[in-house]
Design a protein around this motif. Sequence first.
Motif, PDB file in Angstrom:
ATOM      1  N   LEU A   1       0.840  -1.198   0.000  1.00 38.29           N
ATOM      2  CA  LEU A   1       0.000   0.000   0.000  1.00 38.29           C
ATOM      3  C   LEU A   1       0.874   1.246   0.000  1.00 38.29           C
ATOM      4  N   SER A   2       0.326   2.358  -0.472  1.00 39.50           N
ATOM      5  CA  SER A   2       1.052   3.626  -0.432  1.00 39.50           C
ATOM      6  C   SER A   2       0.317   4.594   0.494  1.00 39.50           C
ATOM      7  N   LEU A   3       1.066   5.548   1.012  1.00 39.44           N
ATOM      8  CA  LEU A   3       0.520   6.491   1.987  1.00 39.44           C
ATOM      9  C   LEU A   3      -0.081   7.710   1.291  1.00 39.44           C
ATOM     10  N   ASP A   4      -1.297   8.054   1.679  1.00 36.83           N
ATOM     11  CA  ASP A   4      -1.911   9.308   1.241  1.00 36.83           C
ATOM     12  C   ASP A   4      -1.403  10.390   2.195  1.00 36.83           C
ATOM     13  N   LEU A   5      -0.611  11.311   1.695  1.00 33.33           N
ATOM     14  CA  LEU A   5       0.033  12.293   2.566  1.00 33.33           C
ATOM     15  C   LEU A   5      -0.954  13.316   3.131  1.00 33.33           C
ATOM     16  N   ALA A   6      -2.101  13.436   2.527  1.00 30.28           N
ATOM     17  CA  ALA A   6      -3.096  14.389   3.035  1.00 30.28           C
ATOM     18  C   ALA A   6      -3.829  13.816   4.247  1.00 30.28           C
ATOM     19  N   THR A   7      -4.140  12.506   4.197  1.00 32.94           N
ATOM     20  CA  THR A   7      -4.916  11.891   5.283  1.00 32.94           C
ATOM     21  C   THR A   7      -4.067  11.020   6.195  1.00 32.94           C
ATOM     22  N   LEU A   8      -2.838  10.719   5.755  1.00 36.75           N
ATOM     23  CA  LEU A   8      -1.939   9.782   6.448  1.00 36.75           C
ATOM     24  C   LEU A   8      -2.621   8.423   6.646  1.00 36.75           C
ATOM     25  N   GLU A   9      -3.341   8.016   5.612  1.00 40.00           N
ATOM     26  CA  GLU A   9      -3.933   6.682   5.583  1.00 40.00           C
ATOM     27  C   GLU A   9      -3.361   5.918   4.393  1.00 40.00           C
ATOM     28  N   TYR A  10      -3.212   4.602   4.582  1.00 40.89           N
ATOM     29  CA  TYR A  10      -2.678   3.771   3.506  1.00 40.89           C
ATOM     30  C   TYR A  10      -3.801   3.341   2.565  1.00 40.89           C
ATOM     31  N   LYS A  11      -3.459   3.250   1.291  1.00 40.80           N
ATOM     32  CA  LYS A  11      -4.450   2.892   0.277  1.00 40.80           C
ATOM     33  C   LYS A  11      -3.780   2.037  -0.794  1.00 40.80           C
TER      34      LYS A  11
END
Length: 800
Positions: free
Chosen positions: A317-327
């Motif tokens: 998974l990669s990190l969404d830097l805006a939400t700091l959630e993995y997707k």
Amino acid sequence: MRKIRSAAVLGAGTMGAGIAAHLANVGISCLVLDIVPPSMTEEEKQAGISPDDRKFRNKLATLGIENLKKAKPSPLYDAADVALLTPGNLEDDLEKIKEVDWVIEVVAENMAIKKGLYARIEKFWKPGTIVSTNTSGLSVNEMVADCSPEFRKYFLGTHFFNPPRYMKLLEIIPAKDTDPAIVEFMKDFADRVLGKGVVMAKDTPNFIGNRIGVYGLMATLEAMAAVGMTVEEVDAVTGPAMGRPKSATFRTLDLVGLDIFLNVARNVGDKVTEPWEVEIFKAPAFLQEMLNRRWLGDKTGQGFYKKVKENGKKEILSLDLATLEYKPQQKAKFKSLEATKAAASVPERLKVLAGSDDKAGQFAWLVLRDVLCYAALKAEEIADDIVNIDKAMCWGFNWEIGPFETWDALGVKETAARIEKDGKTVPPLVREMLDAGFETFYKKENGKRLFYDFKTKSYRPVEVPFGTINLTDIKEAGKVVKSNQAASLIDIGDGVACLELHPLRQAIGPDLITMFLRAAEEVEKNFDGLILTSLARNFCVGANLMLVLMAAQADEWDEIDLIAMQLQNALMRLKYMEKPVVGAPAGMALGGGYEILAHCDRVLAAAETYMGLVELGVGVIPAGGGCKEMALRAAENVMDNEAVDLFPLLSANFMTVAQAKVATSAKEAVKLGYLRPRDGFVVNQDRLVYDAKQLVLSMLQAGYKPPVQRKIRVVGETGFATIRAGIYGMKEGRFISAYDAYLAEKLAYVMCGGKVAANTWVTEQYLLDLEREMFVHLCQQPKSQERMAGLLKTGKPLRN
């Protein structure tokens, strides 16, 4: 004459142990010291270990050395060389530095700790001993400001990049009182003995590589936010498309560790004074939050990427830097990225990418613009010339071209105009160069490469170190004797020719076989000796598997047999030439690539050569003489003494080939039997061709006599039966598949000499014929064709 035969490394962490390992790689014994642990564990107390016990007191140094044996990729050329490392501690053993030739400090990046240690080092220092710091960016002058003038004469910075074995860059940072003779000695020692690319840096925050590299990453984050890119999109653009490593930006950060990166960035930010520069080196809020959460990268299991396993399937998974959630990752799709694939060179890729108006192109331009401006703005502050800066970024960060070479690739004049169009200021260095009528940072003149020297405001020749040969320059000077698409035969002077391999994807095909024969004929007529080498990343990765599979699927068995015979004949022609032949590989020499080297008189390999017969992984056996050569090498030293049992020797070589073992260094290749003890290796690949040429000349001076064909004693059916019994046991124990066993038996049959009695003497041609017959037979097997197709499709061996 000064020599370094022994060293002391102070600090046994990842970096200190890695430096010690590389010293062991080149035969330098090393004392490895670390602090005494602050307290004992409960287990140690229960075991009755005393705080005075050396086992406890040396624990951290011992652990650092032990970890070297388990590290992947290995920091050691040969695991046995760990014996050159002796653990100790900084309280009991510091006085032992009197006995070494070089002391390297690799303790925590804390000025107070370092200054305190240097005060202690000087108490035991033997006058004349070189002392250096491996700091990644602290001031070397401040470190020893309280030491004596005599001590400071022998002190300097030697900044290795991690991992020390594999990273070419070594930044040397003289202090203001360092004896120039010591600087010159260390430059030469690092180059010739340690195999490093040496860059001279000034004592400024983070020196050259980390100064520009860290700035580049901060600029990447700014551009990412400005354009609206995801983590995976940034990595797609900032990798090979921009002439950077595959790990690109965020994968690199995960490998390095976010905490280490931020510490290096903080060091620059604390030292620079201009407000805009202080601001750029501040960590964005999301990086600070990741640090707080211990999302540091690979060492904590998650960073910008995170491996998960769901429903039995692994996913990254990669990190969404805006939400700091993995997707789940979304593959980056940009027209500009697709367009770069058609570009033939890095400069062309950069022009295509930076000139595109899609999101990837806009992002790439912003990153390139800011990094190029920063490099030009800081050049005179951090280095003596632009060449050192370009080399630092290529050797330390694996860029294919440096920032000033990038200016030239994009066009200095055109790039400056575009910078102004963006409302930015063109760096003074670039503006004054253009105003003086100079439009490139580098140029070629009379066969020499020149660079723009900002000190003299004129062009100067790029220094070519003594002991190196630049094949590209020689070819441009018209010294190519014969050439086709697969190789060039080049006159490199003094009666020595060099066959430079450059086949498609470094694979063997008909054109390369033709050049072997043409080179042999030409050298025997007009030269005294021959070198085989390649300027590509890899020497040669074997036969063109796609062509073999296509021929097999078309039932072209006579064609497959013919191609194998042609390769065998060409390599035997090289082996029995009247003139010496030296193989000089670097990178991968696999399958047929190794078979080429096996037929050379001598091999002088780059230390970082990865060599092996890997054919069983694609369902066939070596058929270019590899089986024959491994059988010969097993027997050659005891062949004439029939009282000596060949089986243990042959069995060891059989296992090497059957398991498709690949030597992870030239040194290990000797242990695996691929190279002979008389073969050698060169630590600095830049010196490979020159040193190979000197080896040819020394062989001639010693009265070279070409080899004479001899028969080979084989273990025959008796040995084959013993190996077959072992294969059966492996299959029944489910260590190998039924088809693995089938392949291993076919290999054993050939290496043992077929249906002959033990100790029968056979010709090389007899073994070659067996090889070829079995190779064609295996190509006919559906499971072998499945293995070939599997590797071509996935890049990984198929077990069926």
